[in-house]
Design an enzyme around this catalytic site. Structure first.
Site, PDB file in Angstrom:
ATOM      1  N   SER A   1       4.132  -1.661   1.523  1.00  0.00           N
ATOM      2  CA  SER A   1       5.343  -0.888   1.798  1.00  0.00           C
ATOM      3  C   SER A   1       5.910  -0.969   3.198  1.00  0.00           C
ATOM      4  O   SER A   1       6.947  -0.361   3.459  1.00  0.00           O
ATOM      5  CB  SER A   1       5.091   0.586   1.456  1.00  0.00           C
ATOM      6  OG  SER A   1       5.042   0.731   0.062  1.00  0.00           O
TER       7      SER A   1
ATOM      8  N   LYS B   1       9.206   7.003   9.398  1.00  0.00           N
ATOM      9  CA  LYS B   1       9.269   7.236   7.952  1.00  0.00           C
ATOM     10  C   LYS B   1       8.930   8.704   7.690  1.00  0.00           C
ATOM     11  O   LYS B   1       8.024   9.272   8.329  1.00  0.00           O
ATOM     12  CB  LYS B   1       8.244   6.316   7.293  1.00  0.00           C
ATOM     13  CG  LYS B   1       8.222   6.315   5.773  1.00  0.00           C
ATOM     14  CD  LYS B   1       7.180   5.275   5.310  1.00  0.00           C
ATOM     15  CE  LYS B   1       7.166   5.118   3.803  1.00  0.00           C
ATOM     16  NZ  LYS B   1       6.154   4.131   3.364  1.00  0.00           N
TER      17      LYS B   1
ATOM     18  N   SER C   1       7.997   0.963   0.076  1.00  0.00           N
ATOM     19  CA  SER C   1       8.595   2.279   0.130  1.00  0.00           C
ATOM     20  C   SER C   1       9.241   2.612   1.479  1.00  0.00           C
ATOM     21  O   SER C   1       9.933   3.630   1.581  1.00  0.00           O
ATOM     22  CB  SER C   1       7.544   3.339  -0.197  1.00  0.00           C
ATOM     23  OG  SER C   1       6.461   3.241   0.691  1.00  0.00           O
TER      24      SER C   1
END
Lengths: 492, 96
Positions: free
Chosen positions: A179, A80, A155
């Site tokens: 997330s 990420k 997210s």
């Protein structure tokens, strides 16, 4: 052999140690899958072709010379884009970090490299990890591989989408309010948040320091265990890193659920739950009972307030953490006559609306005259949530919930209503407040073919128990569907 | 209970140079979110200690030894404006 991009870490580890597959071939397969799917799902912000190739060759050389560092060697993993990678652009999906090349690596990156893993690239996220759909990215939303009209969750949406489709065999995400687990659920893959402190936050661009944890997103429970073992452990660079002795996370994984007490949290299994999600959840409860577990209904009254407490604590902490993005030392800078003007212009231009909303909310909740009523009170509610969990774990070994009240919603469906978006995290937020671990396991799909996830929560440091129940759920579900985009033949 | 926020003051504290229209829009959004968040005030919390941190930890120390840290040139290469090894910014004080 089938397309190597469809292998699990465990399968790839076996193939890499025989004559069937090299790390370079495995990376090439994953890159081909990325080439075929990125136009549809936009999982990646940056693919590090050169760096990944070099790592893959190094892994093959290591295998050839008998240097075997373990199951992650040669495995293509995505990160990420809120985890810093030295010399490789890191943006946190924000304009304020456009073009920023960090001067250091996050500890998890160092550990993955030391384990011989191949870092494919950086995946898309909601800006600064604030969101539940990846629509808050400043670089375009990612899309759900099961239906590209829908969100992958957030997210860590890019990471979940990449693993679902095979453009990485595993990915790291970060979980502050769900997330990692929620996008894993919406994308039909496994996602896990460790006990707070197990995985170093050094190099994770901080959102809420008392809530953030990095966790693996993988196709199977066993793969999640392998990644966690590779990245966890004390780090002197992270003052919040757990210093005690760690349990052997996989020590119970194949024991099954016979004799275990499984608690169902009534406050987390009701509000806003879609019928298909509720039905899937109850089906798995019946299967667990059939496998010898005792199911108990438990009430954790303070979890009904957990969402409210979170939306005071997380913004408050984020308002402090994001103060460093001010145009002085790195990142975007807009001009100003004075330094205050320069900072004001830079931040107003560089941050997206959700980030600005949360900074304002947090600043207000911490400001003089309001601190006690908002942030101070939220911290006390946090204590009540922790106490409720402690009491629950005296009556049950693990707690279970649907990971998300709904399956993947359509792009644009919730962007006008921040509160509706926040509800996606109802079932995941309480364990961020408590610091306990949780894992989402895909168990089935609804009538529209959208994946549904089952969440297992365990006490702090009880990862061995959590993995045990998660493995049992995975075996009972027998979920092996893949999205149509996860194919060698090209986009569906 | 409607919540009244001095949004201009909050934006100034947070160094967010927002326009008047933006301030108005964010102000009303915040009031909506805060009404939901303010539900925490409904829970009785006398005698409850606040939790700032989920792990019971104290004194995460390490020995005071000098070690290499960041490469200065690499750091300055990312700076918007630097001179003689310093980060350069506009004036702090306006000329009178």
């Amino acid at each position: 052999m089938s397309d190597p991009a469809d292998l699990t870490i465990a399968e790839a580890a076996t193939a890499l140690r025989s004559d069937d597959l090299t790390a370079v071939e495995l990376l090439a397969a994953v890159r081909r899958r990325a080439t075929m799917t990125e136009a549809n799902i936009h999982a990646y912000l940056t693919i590090d072709a050169e760096g990944a190739e070099a790592s893959a060759r190094a892994a093959d050389d290591a295998f050839a010379s008998g240097d075997d560092r373990g199951p992650l060697q040669g495995i293509p993993i995505a990160l990420k884009d809120n985890m810093v990678t030295r010399g490789l652009e890191t943006t946190a999906s924000s304009q304020i970090l456009a073009g920023w090349h960090p001067p250091y690596d996050a500890t998890v990156v160092t550990r993955l490299r030391d384990a011989g893993a191949v870092i494919v690239g950086k995946t898309n996220l909601d800006e600064f990890a604030m969101g539940s759909s990846t629509e808050n990215s400043a670089y375009g939303t990612s899309r759900n591989p099961w239906d590209p009209e829908r969100v992958p969750g957030g997210s860590s949406g890019g990471s979940a989408a990449a693993v679902a489709v095979g453009s990485a065999l595993a990915a790291l995400g970060s979980d502050t309010g769900g997330s990692v687990r929620q996008p894993a659920s919406l994308c039909g893959v496994v996602g896990m948040k460790p006990t707070y402190g197990l995985v170093s936050r050094y190099g994770l661009i901080a959102f809420a320091s008392s809530l953030d944890q990095i966790g693996p997103i993988t196709r199977t429970v066993a793969d999640a265990l392998a990644v966690l073992q590779g990245i966890s452990g004390h780090d002197p660079e992270d003052a919040t890193s757990y210093r005690g002795e760690l349990p052997d996370f996989g020590s119970q994984i194949d024991r099954g659920v016979e004799g275990l007490k499984i608690g169902v949290v009534s406050e987390l299994s009701a509000e806003g739950t879609e019928p298909a999600v509720g039905a899937e959840f109850r089906t798995m409860l019946e299967r667990l009972e059939g496998a010898g577990a005792e199911i108990k209904e438990l009430s954790l009254p303070s979890t009904a307030y957990a969402l409210s407490a979170y939306y005071l604590i997380a913004p408050a902490e984020c308002s402090a953490n994001l103060a460093r993005f001010d145009g002085v030392r790195f990142g975007l800078r807009l001009d100003g006559e004075t330094v205050e003007e320069m900072m004001g212009a830079t931040r107003a231009a560089g941050f997206g609306p959700e980030v600005i909303r949360r900074i304002l909310l947090g600043t207000y909740a911490l400001s003089a005259g309001y601190y006690d009523a908002f942030y101070g009170q939220a911290q006390k509610v946090r204590t009540l949530v922790i106490d409720d969990f402690k009491q629950a774990y005296e009556q049950a070994d693990v707690l279970v919930t649907p990971t998300s009240p709904t399956t993947a919603f359509k792009v644009g469906e919730r962007t006008d209503d921040p509160l509706a978006m926040y509800l996606s995290d109802l079932c995941t937020i309480p364990s961020n407040l408590s610091g306990d671990p949780g894992i989402s396991v895909p168990t089935g799909v609804d009538d529209a073919g959208l994946p549904i996830g089952f969440q297992v929560l365990a006490p702090a440091l009880a990862e061995p128990l959590m993995f045990r129940v998660a493995k049992a759920v995975e075996d009972l579900a027998g979920f092996d569907a893949r999205p149509a985009l996860a194919s060698s033949e090209g986009a569906a | 209970m409607p919540i009244d926020i001095d949004i201009a003051k909050v934006a100034r504290l947070a160094r967010l140079g927002l326009s008047a229209e933006e301030l108005a829009a964010y102000g009303s959004q915040l009031e909506g979110i805060l009404e939901h968040a303010a539900r925490v005030q409904a829970l009785p919390t006398e005698g409850v200690e606040p939790t700032a941190h989920p792990l019971p930890m104290v004194n995460a120390h390490r020995s005071d030894e000098v070690e290499p840290t960041l490469d200065r040139d690499e750091v300055l290469a990312q700076a918007p404006d630097h001179v003689d090894g310093f980060f350069r910014v506009p004036a702090f004080l306006e000329d009178e």
